[in-house]
Design a protein around this motif. Structure first.
Motif, PDB file in Angstrom:
ATOM      1  N   MET A 103       0.829  -1.192   0.000  1.00  0.00           N
ATOM      2  CA  MET A 103       0.000   0.000   0.000  1.00  0.00           C
ATOM      3  C   MET A 103       0.870   1.252   0.000  1.00  0.00           C
ATOM      4  O   MET A 103       1.973   1.275   0.535  1.00  0.00           O
ATOM      5  CB  MET A 103      -0.904   0.017   1.235  1.00  0.00           C
ATOM      6  N   TYR A 104       0.340   2.322  -0.610  1.00  0.00           N
ATOM      7  CA  TYR A 104       1.081   3.578  -0.697  1.00  0.00           C
ATOM      8  C   TYR A 104       1.317   4.169   0.691  1.00  0.00           C
ATOM      9  O   TYR A 104       2.421   4.604   1.018  1.00  0.00           O
ATOM     10  CB  TYR A 104       0.306   4.573  -1.570  1.00  0.00           C
ATOM     11  N   PHE A 105       0.278   4.171   1.535  1.00  0.00           N
ATOM     12  CA  PHE A 105       0.397   4.785   2.855  1.00  0.00           C
ATOM     13  C   PHE A 105       0.959   3.784   3.855  1.00  0.00           C
ATOM     14  O   PHE A 105       0.476   2.659   3.971  1.00  0.00           O
ATOM     15  CB  PHE A 105      -0.957   5.310   3.331  1.00  0.00           C
ATOM     16  N   GLU A 106       1.980   4.210   4.588  1.00  0.00           N
ATOM     17  CA  GLU A 106       2.663   3.336   5.527  1.00  0.00           C
ATOM     18  C   GLU A 106       1.955   3.260   6.880  1.00  0.00           C
ATOM     19  O   GLU A 106       2.076   2.266   7.594  1.00  0.00           O
ATOM     20  CB  GLU A 106       4.093   3.839   5.739  1.00  0.00           C
ATOM     21  N   LYS A 107       1.251   4.311   7.235  1.00  0.00           N
ATOM     22  CA  LYS A 107       0.632   4.369   8.559  1.00  0.00           C
ATOM     23  C   LYS A 107      -0.495   5.392   8.550  1.00  0.00           C
ATOM     24  O   LYS A 107      -0.462   6.346   7.776  1.00  0.00           O
ATOM     25  CB  LYS A 107       1.701   4.752   9.608  1.00  0.00           C
ATOM     26  N   THR A 108      -1.488   5.179   9.415  1.00  0.00           N
ATOM     27  CA  THR A 108      -2.560   6.159   9.623  1.00  0.00           C
ATOM     28  C   THR A 108      -2.327   6.874  10.944  1.00  0.00           C
ATOM     29  O   THR A 108      -2.087   6.232  11.970  1.00  0.00           O
ATOM     30  CB  THR A 108      -3.935   5.468   9.638  1.00  0.00           C
ATOM     31  N   ILE A 109      -2.381   8.199  10.907  1.00  0.00           N
ATOM     32  CA  ILE A 109      -2.236   9.009  12.120  1.00  0.00           C
ATOM     33  C   ILE A 109      -3.513   9.824  12.304  1.00  0.00           C
ATOM     34  O   ILE A 109      -3.916  10.562  11.406  1.00  0.00           O
ATOM     35  CB  ILE A 109      -1.025   9.957  12.027  1.00  0.00           C
ATOM     36  N   ILE A 110      -4.161   9.661  13.451  1.00  0.00           N
ATOM     37  CA  ILE A 110      -5.378  10.415  13.754  1.00  0.00           C
ATOM     38  C   ILE A 110      -5.051  11.445  14.840  1.00  0.00           C
ATOM     39  O   ILE A 110      -4.677  11.083  15.957  1.00  0.00           O
ATOM     40  CB  ILE A 110      -6.516   9.491  14.207  1.00  0.00           C
ATOM     41  N   ILE A 111      -5.167  12.723  14.481  1.00  0.00           N
ATOM     42  CA  ILE A 111      -4.930  13.821  15.413  1.00  0.00           C
ATOM     43  C   ILE A 111      -6.298  14.378  15.810  1.00  0.00           C
ATOM     44  O   ILE A 111      -7.077  14.765  14.945  1.00  0.00           O
ATOM     45  CB  ILE A 111      -4.065  14.915  14.754  1.00  0.00           C
ATOM     46  N   HIS A 112      -6.603  14.386  17.092  1.00  0.00           N
ATOM     47  CA  HIS A 112      -7.974  14.747  17.479  1.00  0.00           C
ATOM     48  C   HIS A 112      -8.019  15.459  18.825  1.00  0.00           C
ATOM     49  O   HIS A 112      -7.058  15.442  19.602  1.00  0.00           O
ATOM     50  CB  HIS A 112      -8.850  13.491  17.522  1.00  0.00           C
ATOM     51  N   ASP A 113      -9.180  16.084  19.065  1.00  0.00           N
ATOM     52  CA  ASP A 113      -9.470  16.716  20.357  1.00  0.00           C
ATOM     53  C   ASP A 113     -10.857  16.266  20.818  1.00  0.00           C
ATOM     54  O   ASP A 113     -11.603  17.044  21.411  1.00  0.00           O
ATOM     55  CB  ASP A 113      -9.417  18.243  20.240  1.00  0.00           C
ATOM     56  N   TRP A 114     -11.200  15.017  20.537  1.00  0.00           N
ATOM     57  CA  TRP A 114     -12.566  14.535  20.753  1.00  0.00           C
ATOM     58  C   TRP A 114     -12.946  14.557  22.224  1.00  0.00           C
ATOM     59  O   TRP A 114     -12.216  14.065  23.082  1.00  0.00           O
ATOM     60  CB  TRP A 114     -12.717  13.120  20.201  1.00  0.00           C
ATOM     61  N   LYS A 115     -14.121  15.135  22.518  1.00  0.00           N
ATOM     62  CA  LYS A 115     -14.586  15.269  23.904  1.00  0.00           C
ATOM     63  C   LYS A 115     -16.016  14.750  24.046  1.00  0.00           C
ATOM     64  O   LYS A 115     -16.780  15.228  24.879  1.00  0.00           O
ATOM     65  CB  LYS A 115     -14.538  16.737  24.335  1.00  0.00           C
ATOM     66  N   GLY A 116     -16.379  13.781  23.212  1.00  0.00           N
ATOM     67  CA  GLY A 116     -17.741  13.281  23.210  1.00  0.00           C
ATOM     68  C   GLY A 116     -17.981  12.151  24.197  1.00  0.00           C
ATOM     69  O   GLY A 116     -17.228  11.956  25.158  1.00  0.00           O
ATOM     70  N   LYS A 117     -19.010  11.382  23.908  1.00  0.00           N
ATOM     71  CA  LYS A 117     -19.436  10.310  24.807  1.00  0.00           C
ATOM     72  C   LYS A 117     -18.630   9.034  24.625  1.00  0.00           C
ATOM     73  O   LYS A 117     -18.587   8.191  25.519  1.00  0.00           O
ATOM     74  CB  LYS A 117     -20.932  10.014  24.576  1.00  0.00           C
ATOM     75  N   VAL A 118     -18.037   8.839  23.439  1.00  0.00           N
ATOM     76  CA  VAL A 118     -17.377   7.564  23.143  1.00  0.00           C
ATOM     77  C   VAL A 118     -15.860   7.729  23.182  1.00  0.00           C
ATOM     78  O   VAL A 118     -15.319   8.828  23.022  1.00  0.00           O
ATOM     79  CB  VAL A 118     -17.800   7.037  21.752  1.00  0.00           C
ATOM     80  N   ASP A 119     -15.194   6.617  23.396  1.00  0.00           N
ATOM     81  CA  ASP A 119     -13.729   6.571  23.320  1.00  0.00           C
ATOM     82  C   ASP A 119     -13.374   6.320  21.852  1.00  0.00           C
ATOM     83  O   ASP A 119     -13.357   5.183  21.396  1.00  0.00           O
ATOM     84  CB  ASP A 119     -13.190   5.454  24.211  1.00  0.00           C
ATOM     85  N   VAL A 120     -13.126   7.399  21.110  1.00  0.00           N
ATOM     86  CA  VAL A 120     -12.930   7.253  19.664  1.00  0.00           C
ATOM     87  C   VAL A 120     -11.675   6.439  19.349  1.00  0.00           C
ATOM     88  O   VAL A 120     -11.638   5.721  18.350  1.00  0.00           O
ATOM     89  CB  VAL A 120     -12.864   8.623  18.949  1.00  0.00           C
ATOM     90  N   GLU A 121     -10.647   6.532  20.198  1.00  0.00           N
ATOM     91  CA  GLU A 121      -9.422   5.777  19.919  1.00  0.00           C
ATOM     92  C   GLU A 121      -9.689   4.277  19.986  1.00  0.00           C
ATOM     93  O   GLU A 121      -9.224   3.512  19.141  1.00  0.00           O
ATOM     94  CB  GLU A 121      -8.319   6.183  20.898  1.00  0.00           C
ATOM     95  N   GLU A 122     -10.465   3.861  20.977  1.00  0.00           N
ATOM     96  CA  GLU A 122     -10.803   2.436  21.085  1.00  0.00           C
ATOM     97  C   GLU A 122     -11.648   1.982  19.899  1.00  0.00           C
ATOM     98  O   GLU A 122     -11.433   0.901  19.340  1.00  0.00           O
ATOM     99  CB  GLU A 122     -11.561   2.181  22.387  1.00  0.00           C
ATOM    100  N   LEU A 123     -12.601   2.810  19.487  1.00  0.00           N
ATOM    101  CA  LEU A 123     -13.443   2.459  18.345  1.00  0.00           C
ATOM    102  C   LEU A 123     -12.617   2.364  17.060  1.00  0.00           C
ATOM    103  O   LEU A 123     -12.787   1.434  16.267  1.00  0.00           O
ATOM    104  CB  LEU A 123     -14.559   3.480  18.167  1.00  0.00           C
ATOM    105  N   PHE A 124     -11.725   3.313  16.842  1.00  0.00           N
ATOM    106  CA  PHE A 124     -10.902   3.279  15.635  1.00  0.00           C
ATOM    107  C   PHE A 124      -9.977   2.062  15.634  1.00  0.00           C
ATOM    108  O   PHE A 124      -9.733   1.467  14.584  1.00  0.00           O
ATOM    109  CB  PHE A 124     -10.084   4.565  15.507  1.00  0.00           C
ATOM    110  N   ARG A 125      -9.450   1.698  16.784  1.00  0.00           N
ATOM    111  CA  ARG A 125      -8.592   0.519  16.844  1.00  0.00           C
ATOM    112  C   ARG A 125      -9.360  -0.729  16.435  1.00  0.00           C
ATOM    113  O   ARG A 125      -8.804  -1.644  15.817  1.00  0.00           O
ATOM    114  CB  ARG A 125      -8.022   0.336  18.248  1.00  0.00           C
ATOM    115  N   GLY A 126     -10.640  -0.798  16.783  1.00  0.00           N
ATOM    116  CA  GLY A 126     -11.450  -1.941  16.388  1.00  0.00           C
ATOM    117  C   GLY A 126     -11.792  -1.943  14.912  1.00  0.00           C
ATOM    118  O   GLY A 126     -11.971  -2.995  14.306  1.00  0.00           O
TER     119      GLY A 126
END
Length: 285
Positions: free
Chosen positions: A81-104
């Motif tokens: 694949m062209y892209f070696e890695k995905t980097i998510i930069i965020h300031d999420w302050k909502g109800k869900v743990d977005v990092e855990e969801l993205f890992r899944g």
């Protein structure tokens, strides 16, 4: 080398089995070969080494079996694949743990950063898929980070995701080396149009107001359902660019912005064009 496994069906009859694929219908009498075909259906992508191991496990001559499979199911061989890695930069302050969801949702190489953390490694040869996931939208901080990233990693793709009233926007990936329209081609055009003739677009009015006062746009609280569909839509966009598929991707039909309606989860897309005053068109000094 990676091999994309296409869709096909196996029909089991009394005396033989049929394999139905895009290239036609083939009769199969070999039980080891059928076992291989059943196992391949469980994967979308395999390396050539993994496929050879499956053939060997079933007692098949690897080269002969591979050539036969190529004839009855149209393998597609692709490089890494062209892209070696995905980097998510965020300031999420909502109800869900977005990092855990993205890992899944994203099983590949994944890294999380905050907007206040350091930039990616300024090695201009790196190719990352970078997502700026904004809970609230601060024009100045997003713009500064955006173009710092573009200068530090011109081979990478940068995608801004933000809430715009009743929709959640997933911007088209901007790859500086390609020179396609960037996030601010769309946003700065809105600001310019708002200055010339105030529009019915409430978000552009709020954007202009907050930008002039150098404050972030207040974020509307999302429901749990809305946060979940946002993560799902962003994950789908990331997978489209960072995972193998049996389709073809072209610059003119994939570099679109996506708009998720927060009320019902419907998604529509829109192509972007360059804004002649945008910073992405400035020559390097």
């Amino acid at each position: 080398m990676n091999i994309i496994i296409p869709n096909y069906e196996i029909l089991n009859l009394d005396k033989e089995s049929l394999v139905v694929s895009d290239v036609g219908i083939s009769k199969i009498h070999s039980e080891p070969l059928l076992n291989v075909l059943r196992k391949l259906k469980l994967s979308n992508v395999m390396t050539k080494v993994e496929l050879d191991e499956v053939l060997a496990e079933n007692g098949l001559v690897q080269n002969d079996a591979f050539e036969f499979l190529e004839k009855i199911i149209p393998f597609k061989c692709v490089e890494e694949m062209y892209f070696e890695k995905t980097i998510i930069i965020h300031d999420w302050k909502g109800k869900v743990d977005v990092e855990e969801l993205f890992r899944g949702e994203l099983p590949g190489c994944l890294e999380f950063k905050s907007f206040k953390s350091g930039l990616v490694d300024p090695d201009k040869t790196f190719r990352f898929f970078i997502v700026l996931l904004c809970y609230s939208y601060d024009y100045e901080s997003v713009k500064n980070l955006y173009f710092d990233l573009a200068r530090a990693s011109p081979k990478s793709a940068i995608c801004v995701c933000w809430q715009m009233g009743s929709v959640f926007c997933i911007g088209q990936p901007y790859i500086p080396e390609i020179g396609n329209p960037c996030h601010f081609c769309a946003v700065d055009r809105l600001i310019n149009n708002e200055a010339i003739m105030p529009a019915k677009n409430n978000w552009s009015s709020i954007l202009s107001f907050c930008r002039n006062r150098q404050v972030g746009i207040p974020a509307n609280a999302l429901s749990l359902y809305q946060e979940m569909i946002v993560v799902g839509a962003v994950s789908k966009k990331i997978r489209f660019f960072t995972e193998h598929s049996d389709g073809f991707k072209y610059q003119d039909n994939v570099l679109h912005s996506s708009y998720l309606q927060l009320v019902d989860g419907q998604v529509f897309e829109e192509s972007n064009s360059h804004w002649y005053m945008c910073d992405c068109l400035r020559a390097d000094g």
